[in-house]
Scaffold this active site. Sequence first.
Site, PDB file in Angstrom:
ATOM      1  N   TYR A   1       0.832  -1.224   0.000  1.00 44.93           N
ATOM      2  CA  TYR A   1       0.000   0.000   0.000  1.00 44.93           C
ATOM      3  C   TYR A   1       0.863   1.270   0.000  1.00 44.93           C
ATOM      4  CZ  TYR A   1      -3.304   3.400   2.104  1.00 44.93           C
ATOM      5  OH  TYR A   1      -4.064   4.507   2.402  1.00 44.93           O
TER       6      TYR A   1
ATOM      7  N   ASN B   1       1.820  -9.957   0.932  1.00 45.42           N
ATOM      8  CA  ASN B   1       0.606  -9.167   1.173  1.00 45.42           C
ATOM      9  C   ASN B   1       0.343  -8.197   0.025  1.00 45.42           C
ATOM     10  OD1 ASN B   1      -1.630  -8.577   2.821  1.00 45.42           O
ATOM     11  ND2 ASN B   1      -0.628  -6.732   3.613  1.00 45.42           N
TER      12      ASN B   1
ATOM     13  N   SER C   1       6.224   3.511  13.299  1.00 44.77           N
ATOM     14  CA  SER C   1       4.790   3.734  13.502  1.00 44.77           C
ATOM     15  C   SER C   1       4.566   4.513  14.786  1.00 44.77           C
ATOM     16  CB  SER C   1       4.117   2.363  13.610  1.00 44.77           C
ATOM     17  OG  SER C   1       2.825   2.492  14.138  1.00 44.77           O
TER      18      SER C   1
ATOM     19  N   TYR D   1       3.750  -6.518  17.316  1.00 43.82           N
ATOM     20  CA  TYR D   1       3.981  -5.676  16.135  1.00 43.82           C
ATOM     21  C   TYR D   1       4.692  -4.388  16.543  1.00 43.82           C
ATOM     22  CZ  TYR D   1       3.091  -2.163  12.580  1.00 43.82           C
ATOM     23  OH  TYR D   1       3.246  -1.134  11.676  1.00 43.82           O
TER      24      TYR D   1
ATOM     25  N   LYS E   1       8.674  -2.855  15.846  1.00 44.49           N
ATOM     26  CA  LYS E   1       9.054  -1.549  15.297  1.00 44.49           C
ATOM     27  C   LYS E   1      10.033  -0.837  16.230  1.00 44.49           C
ATOM     28  CE  LYS E   1       6.751  -1.597  11.482  1.00 44.49           C
ATOM     29  NZ  LYS E   1       7.474  -1.673  10.222  1.00 44.49           N
TER      30      LYS E   1
ATOM     31  N   GLY F   1      -6.847  -2.821  23.647  1.00 46.68           N
ATOM     32  CA  GLY F   1      -5.557  -2.330  23.146  1.00 46.68           C
ATOM     33  C   GLY F   1      -5.631  -0.954  22.497  1.00 46.68           C
TER      34      GLY F   1
HETATM   35  P1  NAD Z   1       1.617  -3.656   3.053  1.00 46.85           P
HETATM   36  O1  NAD Z   1       1.391  -4.981   3.666  1.00 46.85           O
HETATM   37  O2  NAD Z   1       0.647  -3.170   2.033  1.00 46.85           O
HETATM   38  O3  NAD Z   1       3.090  -3.579   2.430  1.00 46.85           O
HETATM   39  C1  NAD Z   1       4.161  -4.315   2.928  1.00 46.85           C
HETATM   40  C2  NAD Z   1       4.787  -5.044   1.752  1.00 46.85           C
HETATM   41  O4  NAD Z   1       5.924  -5.780   2.219  1.00 46.85           O
HETATM   42  C3  NAD Z   1       3.849  -6.058   1.089  1.00 46.85           C
HETATM   43  O5  NAD Z   1       3.860  -5.843  -0.300  1.00 46.85           O
HETATM   44  C4  NAD Z   1       4.442  -7.415   1.454  1.00 46.85           C
HETATM   45  O6  NAD Z   1       4.221  -8.374   0.429  1.00 46.85           O
HETATM   46  C5  NAD Z   1       5.909  -7.091   1.633  1.00 46.85           C
HETATM   47  N1  NAD Z   1       6.644  -7.946   2.578  1.00 46.85           N
HETATM   48  C6  NAD Z   1       6.270  -8.363   3.810  1.00 46.85           C
HETATM   49  N2  NAD Z   1       7.262  -9.075   4.374  1.00 46.85           N
HETATM   50  C7  NAD Z   1       8.289  -9.116   3.481  1.00 46.85           C
HETATM   51  C8  NAD Z   1       9.576  -9.707   3.482  1.00 46.85           C
HETATM   52  N3  NAD Z   1      10.015 -10.398   4.526  1.00 46.85           N
HETATM   53  N4  NAD Z   1      10.366  -9.526   2.399  1.00 46.85           N
HETATM   54  C9  NAD Z   1       9.927  -8.830   1.315  1.00 46.85           C
HETATM   55  N5  NAD Z   1       8.706  -8.268   1.261  1.00 46.85           N
HETATM   56  C10 NAD Z   1       7.899  -8.402   2.325  1.00 46.85           C
HETATM   57  O7  NAD Z   1       1.718  -2.591   4.257  1.00 46.85           O
HETATM   58  P2  NAD Z   1       1.779  -1.007   4.220  1.00 46.85           P
HETATM   59  O8  NAD Z   1       0.539  -0.494   4.843  1.00 46.85           O
HETATM   60  O9  NAD Z   1       2.187  -0.526   2.900  1.00 46.85           O
HETATM   61  O10 NAD Z   1       2.942  -0.777   5.278  1.00 46.85           O
HETATM   62  C11 NAD Z   1       4.289  -0.604   4.885  1.00 46.85           C
HETATM   63  C12 NAD Z   1       5.154  -0.463   6.121  1.00 46.85           C
HETATM   64  O11 NAD Z   1       4.673   0.630   6.904  1.00 46.85           O
HETATM   65  C13 NAD Z   1       5.137  -1.679   7.047  1.00 46.85           C
HETATM   66  O12 NAD Z   1       6.425  -1.869   7.560  1.00 46.85           O
HETATM   67  C14 NAD Z   1       4.167  -1.271   8.139  1.00 46.85           C
HETATM   68  O13 NAD Z   1       4.446  -1.924   9.349  1.00 46.85           O
HETATM   69  C15 NAD Z   1       4.450   0.222   8.236  1.00 46.85           C
HETATM   70  N6  NAD Z   1       3.329   0.971   8.803  1.00 46.85           N
HETATM   71  C16 NAD Z   1       2.090   0.874   8.231  1.00 46.85           C
HETATM   72  C17 NAD Z   1       1.006   1.562   8.780  1.00 46.85           C
HETATM   73  C18 NAD Z   1      -0.369   1.440   8.188  1.00 46.85           C
HETATM   74  O14 NAD Z   1      -1.338   1.768   8.880  1.00 46.85           O
HETATM   75  N7  NAD Z   1      -0.522   1.027   6.933  1.00 46.85           N
HETATM   76  C19 NAD Z   1       1.198   2.359   9.920  1.00 46.85           C
HETATM   77  C20 NAD Z   1       2.477   2.462  10.458  1.00 46.85           C
HETATM   78  C21 NAD Z   1       3.537   1.758   9.887  1.00 46.85           C
HETATM   79  N1  UFG Z   2     -12.276   1.607  14.602  1.00 51.54           N
HETATM   80  C1  UFG Z   2     -13.644   1.368  14.704  1.00 51.54           C
HETATM   81  N2  UFG Z   2     -14.166   0.354  13.959  1.00 51.54           N
HETATM   82  C2  UFG Z   2     -13.418  -0.408  13.111  1.00 51.54           C
HETATM   83  C3  UFG Z   2     -12.037  -0.146  13.010  1.00 51.54           C
HETATM   84  C4  UFG Z   2     -11.498   0.863  13.771  1.00 51.54           C
HETATM   85  O1  UFG Z   2     -14.351   2.041  15.446  1.00 51.54           O
HETATM   86  O2  UFG Z   2     -13.964  -1.330  12.479  1.00 51.54           O
HETATM   87  C5  UFG Z   2     -11.703   2.720  15.373  1.00 51.54           C
HETATM   88  C6  UFG Z   2     -10.625   2.302  16.347  1.00 51.54           C
HETATM   89  O3  UFG Z   2     -11.197   1.920  17.584  1.00 51.54           O
HETATM   90  C7  UFG Z   2      -9.767   3.565  16.420  1.00 51.54           C
HETATM   91  C8  UFG Z   2      -9.884   4.164  15.018  1.00 51.54           C
HETATM   92  O4  UFG Z   2     -11.052   3.595  14.462  1.00 51.54           O
HETATM   93  O5  UFG Z   2     -10.343   4.464  17.338  1.00 51.54           O
HETATM   94  C9  UFG Z   2      -8.691   3.829  14.125  1.00 51.54           C
HETATM   95  O6  UFG Z   2      -8.488   2.432  14.096  1.00 51.54           O
HETATM   96  P1  UFG Z   2      -7.513   1.724  13.044  1.00 51.54           P
HETATM   97  O7  UFG Z   2      -7.593   0.259  13.284  1.00 51.54           O
HETATM   98  O8  UFG Z   2      -7.829   2.216  11.681  1.00 51.54           O
HETATM   99  O9  UFG Z   2      -6.097   2.310  13.412  1.00 51.54           O
HETATM  100  P2  UFG Z   2      -5.290   2.204  14.789  1.00 51.54           P
HETATM  101  O10 UFG Z   2      -5.017   3.612  15.207  1.00 51.54           O
HETATM  102  O11 UFG Z   2      -5.922   1.318  15.760  1.00 51.54           O
HETATM  103  O12 UFG Z   2      -4.000   1.455  14.291  1.00 51.54           O
HETATM  104  C10 UFG Z   2      -3.151   2.030  13.332  1.00 51.54           C
HETATM  105  C11 UFG Z   2      -2.400   0.952  12.535  1.00 51.54           C
HETATM  106  C12 UFG Z   2      -1.504   0.148  13.448  1.00 51.54           C
HETATM  107  C13 UFG Z   2      -0.603   1.062  14.222  1.00 51.54           C
HETATM  108  C14 UFG Z   2      -1.419   2.115  14.932  1.00 51.54           C
HETATM  109  C15 UFG Z   2      -0.580   3.137  15.613  1.00 51.54           C
HETATM  110  O13 UFG Z   2      -3.315   0.076  11.953  1.00 51.54           O
HETATM  111  O14 UFG Z   2      -0.692  -0.670  12.649  1.00 51.54           O
HETATM  112  O15 UFG Z   2      -2.221   2.819  13.979  1.00 51.54           O
HETATM  113  O16 UFG Z   2       0.239   3.740  14.688  1.00 51.54           O
HETATM  114  F1  UFG Z   2       0.073   0.336  15.130  1.00 51.54           F
END
Ligand code: NAD
Ligand code: UFG
Length: 343
Positions: free
Chosen positions: A11, A35, A124, A148, A152, A300
């Site tokens: 993404y 993914n 994150s 998770y 990080k 959580g």
């Molecule tokens: P995503 O799952 O869409 O992208 C991660 C990509 O990494 C995927 O394409 C997956 O196939 C690939 N991948 C996973 N493990 C791998 C490995 N061992 N080797 C090679 N490729 C691998 O997730 P995203 O939302 O794009 O997130 C990207 C990064 O940002 C992640 O590290 C995630 O933890 C971090 N992050 C995401 C969010 C969020 O809410 N999306 C928030 C904070 C941090």
């Molecule tokens: N929420 C709902 N209903 C749902 C999903 C979420 O009410 O079906 C609420 C949650 O309780 C929260 C808000 O929407 O109040 C946002 O929830 P998300 O799951 O979208 O996001 P979080 O803040 O819980 O988590 C995100 C990322 C995690 C990261 C975290 C802190 O998904 O990977 O931010 O950076 F760890």
Amino acid sequence: MKILVTGGAGYIGSHTCVELLNSGFEAVVVDNLSNSKTESISRVEKITGKNITFVQGDVRDRECLQTVFKAHDITAVIHFAGLKAVGESCEQPLSYYDNNVYGSIVLAQEMEKANIKKLVFSSSATVYGDPEKLPLTEDMPLSTTNPYGTSKLMVENIYRDLEVADKLKDSNSPWAISLLRYFNPVGAHESGLIGEDPNGIPNNLMPYISQVAVGKLQQLSVFGSDYPTIDGTGVRDYIHVVDLAKGHVKAVQAMLGGLSGVNAINLGTGNGLSVLQLVKAFEEQNEKPVPFKMVARRSGDVAACYADAKKAKALLDWQAELDVNAMVKDSWHWQSKNPNGYE
Ligand code: NAD
Ligand code: UFG
């Protein structure tokens, strides 16, 4: 100039590839497709009219990284590859430490051998745990509540140790590492060609809202209505994924311009929005109803979490530009154009 993007088919990675290519960089993507699908890469090429070198591989695979570093003159690495589902990390902690921590160690070791020492890491806001004070500044205490988040924080600490050790060696090419702490990425590229494609039922709010609006899911469950917030629902700092992607390009450019050492930097807008505010914005902007019911809190979850985004402005000359209307509009555009994601 070539940038290695690990997890570049995902993404945030796919949106970052668009911004890299549009800024004149070349992108080499290593992704194990655990993914994601290669379709996202094809669509990035369609958006930009430029090619990406795609390698299906795992960051834990040294030989794969060595081959890439030999074949390409890589200037910097943006490291997205990893697993990201909080709930799953509680069920399969070893898999999270293996992918996220071990993968990040192997990557840094191979970079060091290849003398590539500019690295952007996907951290994150989860590393702030349950915030004592808001907005969150980068120097606030860190803690985690699930594997998770711990993975990080461990990688942040490992990369700090690596840089300190390297400095002691007085090497003439110092490490530059940006630990980018994302708040809540939402939205999609305005073309509607790339976006978030979660597996199964989404855990996160925005993809859940979009799937209710498109009719795939019946109604949204709002987790908790008794938080000490504006309307009792959880507050987060939602950030448009295109802004987030631009933040990565800015980080690479800043490091090319001399930003060195390890810098933890928040990427958020600085504004908190409640669940109900986001739902309302989605409904009004897209003229689509989103039925919802109030249910118990999700274990959580924190009440509120939003960034102080000043450090990103000062160090990277970056700030978020897209507002909540763009976030909900682009999320819906992607969802309605691709009801089944990349399938
Ligand atoms: P995503 O799952 O869409 O992208 C991660 C990509 O990494 C995927 O394409 C997956 O196939 C690939 N991948 C996973 N493990 C791998 C490995 N061992 N080797 C090679 N490729 C691998 O997730 P995203 O939302 O794009 O997130 C990207 C990064 O940002 C992640 O590290 C995630 O933890 C971090 N992050 C995401 C969010 C969020 O809410 N999306 C928030 C904070 C941090
Ligand atoms: N929420 C709902 N209903 C749902 C999903 C979420 O009410 O079906 C609420 C949650 O309780 C929260 C808000 O929407 O109040 C946002 O929830 P998300 O799951 O979208 O996001 P979080 O803040 O819980 O988590 C995100 C990322 C995690 C990261 C975290 C802190 O998904 O990977 O931010 O950076 F760890």
